[in-house]
Design an enzyme around this catalytic site. Sequence first.
Site, PDB file in Angstrom:
ATOM      1  CG  HIS A 274      -1.931   1.038   1.287  1.00 40.73           C
ATOM      2  ND1 HIS A 274      -3.241   0.810   0.932  1.00 40.73           N
ATOM      3  CD2 HIS A 274      -1.861   2.346   1.624  1.00 40.73           C
ATOM      4  CE1 HIS A 274      -3.930   1.921   1.067  1.00 40.73           C
ATOM      5  NE2 HIS A 274      -3.125   2.871   1.481  1.00 40.73           N
ATOM      6  CG  HIS A 317      -0.327   4.851   9.685  1.00 35.92           C
ATOM      7  ND1 HIS A 317      -1.455   4.125   9.395  1.00 35.92           N
ATOM      8  CD2 HIS A 317      -0.691   6.147   9.599  1.00 35.92           C
ATOM      9  CE1 HIS A 317      -2.468   4.937   9.153  1.00 35.92           C
ATOM     10  NE2 HIS A 317      -2.039   6.178   9.279  1.00 35.92           N
ATOM     11  CD  GLU A 323      -3.098  10.351   9.287  1.00 29.13           C
ATOM     12  OE1 GLU A 323      -4.152   9.725   9.570  1.00 29.13           O
ATOM     13  OE2 GLU A 323      -2.083   9.788   8.841  1.00 29.13           O
ATOM     14  CG  HIS A 347      -6.032   9.108  13.839  1.00 27.48           C
ATOM     15  ND1 HIS A 347      -6.668   8.822  12.653  1.00 27.48           N
ATOM     16  CD2 HIS A 347      -6.745   8.505  14.813  1.00 27.48           C
ATOM     17  CE1 HIS A 347      -7.712   8.055  12.891  1.00 27.48           C
ATOM     18  NE2 HIS A 347      -7.783   7.848  14.193  1.00 27.48           N
ATOM     19  CG  HIS A 353      -3.961   6.346  13.136  1.00 28.02           C
ATOM     20  ND1 HIS A 353      -2.833   7.068  13.460  1.00 28.02           N
ATOM     21  CD2 HIS A 353      -4.241   6.672  11.853  1.00 28.02           C
ATOM     22  CE1 HIS A 353      -2.454   7.810  12.434  1.00 28.02           C
ATOM     23  NE2 HIS A 353      -3.286   7.569  11.442  1.00 28.02           N
TER      24      HIS A 353
END
Length: 415
Positions: A274, A317, A323, A347, A353
Amino acid sequence: MSLTGFGNHHRSEALAGALPERQNSPQKCAFGLYAEQLSGSAFTRPRHANLHSWLYRILPSVVHGDYILYTHGCNSKLAKLQPPNPMRWSPLTKPSIEQDFVDGLLHIAGNHLLNTYLYQCNLSMTTRYFSDSDGELLLIPYHGFIRLHTEFGLLDIGPGKIAVIPRGIKFKVEISESGAAGYLCENAGLPLTLPQLGLIGANGLANPRHFVYPNAAFEEQQETVELLCKYQQHLWVANSHHSPLNVIAWHGNYAPYSYDLSLFNTINTVSFDHPDPSIFTVLTSESDTPGIANFDFVIFPPRWMVAENTFRPPYFHRNIMSELMGLVIGEYDAKSEDFTIGGFSIHNCMSAHGPDAASYRIARNKPLKPQHYDNTLAFMFESNKPWLITEKASNLATLQKNYSDCWKGLKPEFK
């Protein structure tokens, strides 16, 4: 015809001949108009970064009464303690009273360069106009369509489209249905621009030609109106005897614009793993340090997922960037039903998270066939400073106090 092209030097006139051809400030403007320059950057910025427009209007902006404090302020104090926990809120309930765009602003989080709000309105602004001297405004509707009547002309947006109103530009918000709601970010850093593509090459992500700027459209009425201005983190109000949307013609590169997010050319992996969310950046506010943004606006639109032998949702991560995430359309692939349209999560820097336990189990065992993520649109505001929540946000009934429980179902699988 629409004016298109991000950052171009545009020109528009609602009356033919209103724009002077040879100069910006003639001794006498056509139709008895006033010439006014609007500067969005320091005069001495390099040409490619210099933002300014010339407006030719019925009356100059200076003609109004003095501003006084507007007591129905949308800002609130920051909560005293800011735990390094992941936080999430459900959508707000519909307002029980009548309110326009300005009175329907709810300040939820911010830092020294950014502020994020939710807006909910069920009234059009008819004799009230708003401007923000503290920063530019990025609007992201998730419910209902709104018309932004700005000094430069009209922009229409709804879910799936965004608009940016540069610092200091006056506008009003009109609704076409029973109500409208969305997210709003105020950026006091460098104005938003398209991110550099680097190794991606010349094409991809947001195409400059898809950004739409308004054609000149003006109001001529002479009646008492209210001018609302956000300045030094407070709202102020002044009376005027004419509409500030009296611009007959304009030219320049400092103007509001809209963008259809469905035109974003998504870049993704065609092999494995990803990729980092930076490849989904639509707009960015650059800092003085190359490669570090003050603020990135990132989206997760419909797209194909074909990565082989890969955990496809975002991995677990911890980021140095902070964020704030919201949902505009459909569902988000890394969260369960508790993250819904109109809700948001925060976050902050180094807060761990990732996908919740239910989403993790599904992705962990799902056959890895090519899959199209359809009917979805999530976004993320990434800041290089933590999002500090307000007292109002910390006391909202929609705060999910058990949000962290969504990861309790993750069990050790070590063998």
